[in-house]
Design a protein around this motif. Structure first.
Motif, PDB file in Angstrom:
ATOM      1  N   ILE A   1       0.838  -1.198   0.000  1.00  0.00           N
ATOM      2  CA  ILE A   1       0.000   0.000   0.000  1.00  0.00           C
ATOM      3  C   ILE A   1       0.873   1.248   0.000  1.00  0.00           C
ATOM      4  O   ILE A   1       0.595   2.225  -0.704  1.00  0.00           O
ATOM      5  CB  ILE A   1      -0.957  -0.015   1.196  1.00  0.00           C
ATOM      6  CG1 ILE A   1      -1.963  -1.161   1.040  1.00  0.00           C
ATOM      7  CG2 ILE A   1      -1.698   1.308   1.314  1.00  0.00           C
ATOM      8  CD1 ILE A   1      -2.907  -1.322   2.208  1.00  0.00           C
ATOM      9  N   HIS A   2       1.957   1.223   0.779  1.00  0.00           N
ATOM     10  CA  HIS A   2       2.880   2.356   0.767  1.00  0.00           C
ATOM     11  C   HIS A   2       3.443   2.576  -0.633  1.00  0.00           C
ATOM     12  O   HIS A   2       3.555   3.709  -1.115  1.00  0.00           O
ATOM     13  CB  HIS A   2       4.029   2.106   1.748  1.00  0.00           C
ATOM     14  CG  HIS A   2       3.728   2.571   3.125  1.00  0.00           C
ATOM     15  ND1 HIS A   2       4.483   2.203   4.212  1.00  0.00           N
ATOM     16  CD2 HIS A   2       2.751   3.377   3.611  1.00  0.00           C
ATOM     17  CE1 HIS A   2       3.994   2.761   5.305  1.00  0.00           C
ATOM     18  NE2 HIS A   2       2.948   3.474   4.957  1.00  0.00           N
ATOM     19  N   GLY A   3       3.821   1.476  -1.303  1.00  0.00           N
ATOM     20  CA  GLY A   3       4.364   1.604  -2.644  1.00  0.00           C
ATOM     21  C   GLY A   3       3.364   2.207  -3.610  1.00  0.00           C
ATOM     22  O   GLY A   3       3.713   3.057  -4.440  1.00  0.00           O
ATOM     23  N   LEU A   4       2.101   1.775  -3.497  1.00  0.00           N
ATOM     24  CA  LEU A   4       1.061   2.323  -4.363  1.00  0.00           C
ATOM     25  C   LEU A   4       0.856   3.815  -4.113  1.00  0.00           C
ATOM     26  O   LEU A   4       0.709   4.606  -5.052  1.00  0.00           O
ATOM     27  CB  LEU A   4      -0.244   1.562  -4.142  1.00  0.00           C
ATOM     28  CG  LEU A   4      -0.290   0.128  -4.685  1.00  0.00           C
ATOM     29  CD1 LEU A   4      -1.560  -0.576  -4.203  1.00  0.00           C
ATOM     30  CD2 LEU A   4      -0.237   0.129  -6.201  1.00  0.00           C
ATOM     31  N   LEU A   5       0.827   4.205  -2.842  1.00  0.00           N
ATOM     32  CA  LEU A   5       0.633   5.612  -2.521  1.00  0.00           C
ATOM     33  C   LEU A   5       1.814   6.457  -2.987  1.00  0.00           C
ATOM     34  O   LEU A   5       1.639   7.554  -3.519  1.00  0.00           O
ATOM     35  CB  LEU A   5       0.418   5.781  -1.011  1.00  0.00           C
ATOM     36  CG  LEU A   5      -0.880   5.188  -0.463  1.00  0.00           C
ATOM     37  CD1 LEU A   5      -0.910   5.301   1.059  1.00  0.00           C
ATOM     38  CD2 LEU A   5      -2.088   5.884  -1.053  1.00  0.00           C
ATOM     39  N   ASP A   6       3.036   5.937  -2.803  1.00  0.00           N
ATOM     40  CA  ASP A   6       4.211   6.669  -3.274  1.00  0.00           C
ATOM     41  C   ASP A   6       4.181   6.830  -4.794  1.00  0.00           C
ATOM     42  O   ASP A   6       4.520   7.887  -5.336  1.00  0.00           O
ATOM     43  CB  ASP A   6       5.487   5.935  -2.856  1.00  0.00           C
ATOM     44  CG  ASP A   6       5.716   5.993  -1.352  1.00  0.00           C
ATOM     45  OD1 ASP A   6       5.085   6.838  -0.693  1.00  0.00           O
ATOM     46  OD2 ASP A   6       6.515   5.186  -0.851  1.00  0.00           O
ATOM     47  N   HIS A   7       3.772   5.761  -5.471  1.00  0.00           N
ATOM     48  CA  HIS A   7       3.677   5.824  -6.932  1.00  0.00           C
ATOM     49  C   HIS A   7       2.628   6.854  -7.359  1.00  0.00           C
ATOM     50  O   HIS A   7       2.831   7.601  -8.331  1.00  0.00           O
ATOM     51  CB  HIS A   7       3.329   4.456  -7.500  1.00  0.00           C
ATOM     52  CG  HIS A   7       3.169   4.448  -8.989  1.00  0.00           C
ATOM     53  ND1 HIS A   7       4.239   4.536  -9.858  1.00  0.00           N
ATOM     54  CD2 HIS A   7       2.054   4.375  -9.765  1.00  0.00           C
ATOM     55  CE1 HIS A   7       3.794   4.521 -11.097  1.00  0.00           C
ATOM     56  NE2 HIS A   7       2.478   4.421 -11.084  1.00  0.00           N
ATOM     57  N   ALA A   8       1.498   6.898  -6.634  1.00  0.00           N
ATOM     58  CA  ALA A   8       0.450   7.861  -6.951  1.00  0.00           C
ATOM     59  C   ALA A   8       0.953   9.292  -6.768  1.00  0.00           C
ATOM     60  O   ALA A   8       0.632  10.179  -7.568  1.00  0.00           O
ATOM     61  CB  ALA A   8      -0.780   7.611  -6.087  1.00  0.00           C
ATOM     62  N   VAL A   9       1.737   9.528  -5.713  1.00  0.00           N
ATOM     63  CA  VAL A   9       2.308  10.862  -5.491  1.00  0.00           C
ATOM     64  C   VAL A   9       3.201  11.253  -6.668  1.00  0.00           C
ATOM     65  O   VAL A   9       3.106  12.361  -7.209  1.00  0.00           O
ATOM     66  CB  VAL A   9       3.110  10.894  -4.172  1.00  0.00           C
ATOM     67  CG1 VAL A   9       3.920  12.177  -4.066  1.00  0.00           C
ATOM     68  CG2 VAL A   9       2.171  10.783  -2.985  1.00  0.00           C
ATOM     69  N   GLU A  10       4.082  10.342  -7.085  1.00  0.00           N
ATOM     70  CA  GLU A  10       4.993  10.640  -8.176  1.00  0.00           C
ATOM     71  C   GLU A  10       4.245  10.815  -9.495  1.00  0.00           C
ATOM     72  O   GLU A  10       4.569  11.704 -10.311  1.00  0.00           O
ATOM     73  CB  GLU A  10       6.031   9.523  -8.301  1.00  0.00           C
ATOM     74  CG  GLU A  10       7.041   9.703  -9.428  1.00  0.00           C
ATOM     75  CD  GLU A  10       7.896  10.956  -9.270  1.00  0.00           C
ATOM     76  OE1 GLU A  10       8.488  11.389 -10.277  1.00  0.00           O
ATOM     77  OE2 GLU A  10       7.959  11.506  -8.143  1.00  0.00           O
ATOM     78  N   ALA A  11       3.222   9.982  -9.734  1.00  0.00           N
ATOM     79  CA  ALA A  11       2.434  10.099 -10.957  1.00  0.00           C
ATOM     80  C   ALA A  11       1.712  11.441 -11.020  1.00  0.00           C
ATOM     81  O   ALA A  11       1.652  12.085 -12.078  1.00  0.00           O
ATOM     82  CB  ALA A  11       1.431   8.947 -11.054  1.00  0.00           C
ATOM     83  N   ASP A  12       1.163  11.874  -9.875  1.00  0.00           N
ATOM     84  CA  ASP A  12       0.506  13.180  -9.835  1.00  0.00           C
ATOM     85  C   ASP A  12       1.491  14.305 -10.144  1.00  0.00           C
ATOM     86  O   ASP A  12       1.166  15.263 -10.848  1.00  0.00           O
ATOM     87  CB  ASP A  12      -0.130  13.401  -8.461  1.00  0.00           C
ATOM     88  CG  ASP A  12      -1.573  12.909  -8.420  1.00  0.00           C
ATOM     89  OD1 ASP A  12      -1.983  12.232  -9.374  1.00  0.00           O
ATOM     90  OD2 ASP A  12      -2.263  13.194  -7.416  1.00  0.00           O
ATOM     91  N   ARG A  13       2.708  14.188  -9.582  1.00  0.00           N
ATOM     92  CA  ARG A  13       3.707  15.234  -9.822  1.00  0.00           C
ATOM     93  C   ARG A  13       4.040  15.333 -11.311  1.00  0.00           C
ATOM     94  O   ARG A  13       4.105  16.424 -11.884  1.00  0.00           O
ATOM     95  CB  ARG A  13       4.977  14.931  -9.023  1.00  0.00           C
ATOM     96  CG  ARG A  13       6.024  16.038  -9.069  1.00  0.00           C
ATOM     97  CD  ARG A  13       7.327  15.582  -8.451  1.00  0.00           C
ATOM     98  NE  ARG A  13       7.953  14.528  -9.240  1.00  0.00           N
ATOM     99  CZ  ARG A  13       8.646  14.754 -10.358  1.00  0.00           C
ATOM    100  NH1 ARG A  13       8.783  15.989 -10.819  1.00  0.00           N
ATOM    101  NH2 ARG A  13       9.203  13.752 -11.012  1.00  0.00           N
TER     102      ARG A  13
END
Length: 250
Positions: free
Chosen positions: A202-214
């Protein structure tokens, strides 16, 4: 009394996507039953009917699995999710709109009289199994992670995890929390150092979502600078159910 009960029921709908009807909440949610019992027990306690207050509290514990001392001071719209094993001590003070998950202990560290239990300010969220011990203060809108053991004050809006609890203050951790809130799921119970593979995933997914948004925002800026107006089309194609992640991890 009935106004408070309506608030309690509404708070369940606001914080539990599994809630379906008011009748279900009223009849099947032990956290609601525990609050009704506590209000009566607290009224008896403050009117010096101490034994009767303790007896009502004891009955509430028997039927709900939630132990709240009648001397505890509790604000409005407390939501106790599931609730089994929750213990709230005599001198505990809880503000408005607080959320407690099962197995939470608001306990004391001394046998002396006087204030010996925690104060939880408004908007606090305490993860499952967490132990908040001693006359400490958990600041407004702070979060305490699952199974954390907290023996020191937690600042407002901070997140505390681990045993002993520490404050998460890294930039990536803060971004993860913000993204989790946007997705309708709070990562209050997760810590980057835990070995649970689901938590890491879940942490990996959230981190990926942050980077994708950026990257997405950077791409939009470049397109706008080039005179290409596509923001409306992209917004229409990028819809996310804010309750989806909450349901799949519930």
């Amino acid at each position: 009394m009935f106004a408070r009960l309506r608030e309690d029921i509404q708070s369940v709908f606001d914080r539990d996507p599994a809630a379906r009807t008011s009748w279900e909440v009223l009849t099947c949610y032990p956290g609601v039953h525990a609050m009704v019992s506590h209000r009566l027990a607290h009224w008896l306690w403050t009117h010096r009917l101490r034994w009767l207050g303790r007896f009502v509290s004891h009955l509430g514990r028997f039927f709900t699995g939630i132990e709240i001392h009648p001397g505890a001071t509790i604000g409005r719209r407390l939501f106790i999710d599931h609730g089994m094993g929750v213990v709230i001590g005599e001198t505990a003070v809880i503000g408005d709109d607080v959320t407690l998950y099962h197995g939470v202990t608001l306990g004391g560290t001394s046998w002396n009289k006087g204030r010996r239990h925690p104060t939880l300010e408004s908007g606090v969220v305490i993860g499952a199994g967490a132990k908040i011990l001693g006359p400490i203060t958990i600041g407004r809108s702070a979060k305490v992670g699952s199974n954390a053991v907290v023996v020191k004050d937690v600042p407002a809006r901070a997140t505390a995890v681990g045993n002993p609890a520490r404050i998460i203050d890294g930039e990536q951790a803060q971004k993860r929390e913000e993204m989790a809130g946007q997705l309708g799921f709070s990562a209050y119970a997760l810590a980057g150092e835990v070995d649970d593979p689901l938590a890491k995933a879940i942490h990996g997914l959230l981190d990926h979502a942050v980077e994708a948004d950026r990257r997405f925002e950077a791409l939009l800026r470049k397109l706008e600078e080039a005179g290409v107006a596509v923001e409306g089309e992209l917004a229409a194609a990028d819809r996310f159910d804010p309750q989806y992640l909450s349901r799949i991890v519930d």
